[in-house]
Design an enzyme around this catalytic site. Structure first.
Site, PDB file in Angstrom:
ATOM      1  N   LYS A 118       0.824  -1.220   0.000  1.00 38.65           N
ATOM      2  CA  LYS A 118       0.000   0.000   0.000  1.00 38.65           C
ATOM      3  C   LYS A 118       0.855   1.265   0.000  1.00 38.65           C
ATOM      4  CE  LYS A 118      -2.116  -0.991   3.872  1.00 38.65           C
ATOM      5  NZ  LYS A 118      -1.445  -2.273   4.244  1.00 38.65           N
ATOM      6  N   ARG A 151      -9.146   1.127   9.438  1.00 37.97           N
ATOM      7  CA  ARG A 151      -8.662  -0.183   9.855  1.00 37.97           C
ATOM      8  C   ARG A 151      -9.777  -1.082  10.371  1.00 37.97           C
ATOM      9  NH1 ARG A 151      -2.868  -0.819  11.247  1.00 37.97           N
ATOM     10  NH2 ARG A 151      -2.023   0.212   9.452  1.00 37.97           N
ATOM     11  N   ARG A 181      11.727  -5.030   4.363  1.00 35.53           N
ATOM     12  CA  ARG A 181      11.423  -3.613   4.089  1.00 35.53           C
ATOM     13  C   ARG A 181      12.387  -2.654   4.796  1.00 35.53           C
ATOM     14  NH1 ARG A 181       5.394  -1.900   4.914  1.00 35.53           N
ATOM     15  NH2 ARG A 181       5.643  -2.958   6.894  1.00 35.53           N
ATOM     16  N   ARG A 189      11.663  -0.321  10.081  1.00 38.39           N
ATOM     17  CA  ARG A 189      10.629   0.072  11.033  1.00 38.39           C
ATOM     18  C   ARG A 189      10.665  -0.811  12.263  1.00 38.39           C
ATOM     19  NH1 ARG A 189       5.370   0.521   7.298  1.00 38.39           N
ATOM     20  NH2 ARG A 189       4.522  -0.541   9.107  1.00 38.39           N
ATOM     21  N   ARG A 246       0.245  -8.153  14.277  1.00 40.76           N
ATOM     22  CA  ARG A 246      -0.357  -7.240  13.284  1.00 40.76           C
ATOM     23  C   ARG A 246      -1.229  -8.010  12.291  1.00 40.76           C
ATOM     24  NH1 ARG A 246       4.542  -4.603  10.837  1.00 40.76           N
ATOM     25  NH2 ARG A 246       3.165  -3.416   9.470  1.00 40.76           N
TER      26      ARG A 246
HETATM   27  P1  ADP Z   1       2.307  -1.682   3.292  1.00 41.81           P
HETATM   28  O1  ADP Z   1       2.313  -0.196   3.201  1.00 41.81           O
HETATM   29  O2  ADP Z   1       1.078  -2.304   2.694  1.00 41.81           O
HETATM   30  O3  ADP Z   1       2.585  -2.219   4.668  1.00 41.81           O
HETATM   31  P2  ADP Z   1       4.790  -1.455   1.738  1.00 41.81           P
HETATM   32  O4  ADP Z   1       4.421  -0.610   0.578  1.00 41.81           O
HETATM   33  O5  ADP Z   1       5.605  -0.831   2.805  1.00 41.81           O
HETATM   34  O6  ADP Z   1       3.506  -2.217   2.356  1.00 41.81           O
HETATM   35  O7  ADP Z   1       5.572  -2.710   1.110  1.00 41.81           O
HETATM   36  C1  ADP Z   1       6.142  -3.717   1.958  1.00 41.81           C
HETATM   37  C2  ADP Z   1       7.501  -4.158   1.402  1.00 41.81           C
HETATM   38  O8  ADP Z   1       7.318  -4.872   0.185  1.00 41.81           O
HETATM   39  C3  ADP Z   1       8.452  -3.019   1.056  1.00 41.81           C
HETATM   40  O9  ADP Z   1       9.765  -3.419   1.393  1.00 41.81           O
HETATM   41  C4  ADP Z   1       8.311  -2.821  -0.435  1.00 41.81           C
HETATM   42  O10 ADP Z   1       9.534  -2.343  -1.021  1.00 41.81           O
HETATM   43  C5  ADP Z   1       8.002  -4.230  -0.904  1.00 41.81           C
HETATM   44  N1  ADP Z   1       7.057  -4.236  -2.014  1.00 41.81           N
HETATM   45  C6  ADP Z   1       5.952  -3.474  -2.166  1.00 41.81           C
HETATM   46  N2  ADP Z   1       5.290  -3.788  -3.293  1.00 41.81           N
HETATM   47  C7  ADP Z   1       6.002  -4.798  -3.867  1.00 41.81           C
HETATM   48  C8  ADP Z   1       5.829  -5.590  -5.068  1.00 41.81           C
HETATM   49  N3  ADP Z   1       4.782  -5.401  -5.895  1.00 41.81           N
HETATM   50  N4  ADP Z   1       6.759  -6.546  -5.334  1.00 41.81           N
HETATM   51  C9  ADP Z   1       7.811  -6.757  -4.498  1.00 41.81           C
HETATM   52  N5  ADP Z   1       8.017  -6.057  -3.357  1.00 41.81           N
HETATM   53  C10 ADP Z   1       7.138  -5.092  -3.041  1.00 41.81           C
END
Ligand code: ADP
Length: 213
Positions: A14, A89, A128, A162, A173
């Site tokens: 997201k 949420r 991440r 994080r 979570r």
């Molecule tokens: P959320 O906000 O839903 O918790 P994030 O956008 O922070 O998720 O994404 C979680 C992790 O996955 C991050 O490290 C991001 O770089 C990686 N990520 C996000 N989208 C993809 C994707 N389509 N393919 C591979 N990795 C992704």
């Protein structure tokens, strides 16, 4: 003004996609997670309390979050659209948001539901990391910076993980998500567009943008 909700478990992408949409369209994004993590860094009683709550994986009170969101919407009422990332949420928060938008003759226009497996989620979350300067999100397994240790977006060399991405916190979570957030699929059933979030960042963003343009 369009109001778009990104719905899905932690780690589904997201935040990454909210960033892309804001870059491409005249939209603003609101992430309660980001706002709360900022607060948790503050050296104050509220900061420490927020940090403790984030570390435990449970959610902040509905009233507090609703207040943060309404404040944000009021400040951004002239944008072309708002992307809600990680909010609402639960059903109570969704009702509160709906009431607030109605009072401004607005409504939620679309809800994108990010669908993917739990195995992928865990890898995405544990890998991440983000740029401390501009907030760009990366992943050590899937999408690291092009030059090692240098942010693609702003060139900064300072990154962090994080504190709520620890495996122990993650299990909690995911449980909270299943219990409180998945009922939103039913609540928003007439507005939901299901997105295959297993796909690459680019494929997912192309799909989202095709609905927004
Ligand atoms: P959320 O906000 O839903 O918790 P994030 O956008 O922070 O998720 O994404 C979680 C992790 O996955 C991050 O490290 C991001 O770089 C990686 N990520 C996000 N989208 C993809 C994707 N389509 N393919 C591979 N990795 C992704």
């Amino acid at each position: 003004m369009k109001n778009i909700v990104l719905l899905g478990p932690p780690g589904c992408g997201k935040g990454t996609q909210a960033g892309v949409i804001v870059d491409k369209l005249k939209y603003v994004k609101v992430s309660t997670g980001d706002l709360l993590r900022e607060l948790a860094k503050e050296d104050s009683e509220l900061g420490r309390k927020t940090n403790k709550i984030l570390m435990s994986g449970v959610l902040i009170s509905d009233e507090e979050v609703n207040r943060i969101i309404e404040n944000f919407c009021n400040q951004n009422i002239t944008a072309d659209g708002i992307i809600y990332d990680g909010y609402p949420r639960n059903v109570l928060q969704a009702q509160s948001l709906e009431q607030f938008l109605n009072s401004h003759s607005l409504a939620i226009d679309l809800v994108f539901y990010f669908d993917l497996s739990e195995t992928t989620l865990i890898k995405r979350i544990t890998g991440r990391y983000a740029c401390n300067h501009c907030g760009a999100i990366y992943n050590e397994f899937y999408s690291s910076t092009i030059k090692p240790g240098e942010c693609d977006n702003c060139g900064s060399s300072s990154f962090s993980k994080r504190t709520d991405d620890l495996v122990a916190t993650l299990v909690e979570r995911l449980n909270v998500y299943k219990k409180s957030t998945s009922p939103l699929l039913e609540y928003y059933k007439n507005k939901i567009i299901k997105i295959d979030a297993e796909k690459s960042v680019k494929e997912v963003s192309n799909s989202l943008l095709s609905y927004l343009r």
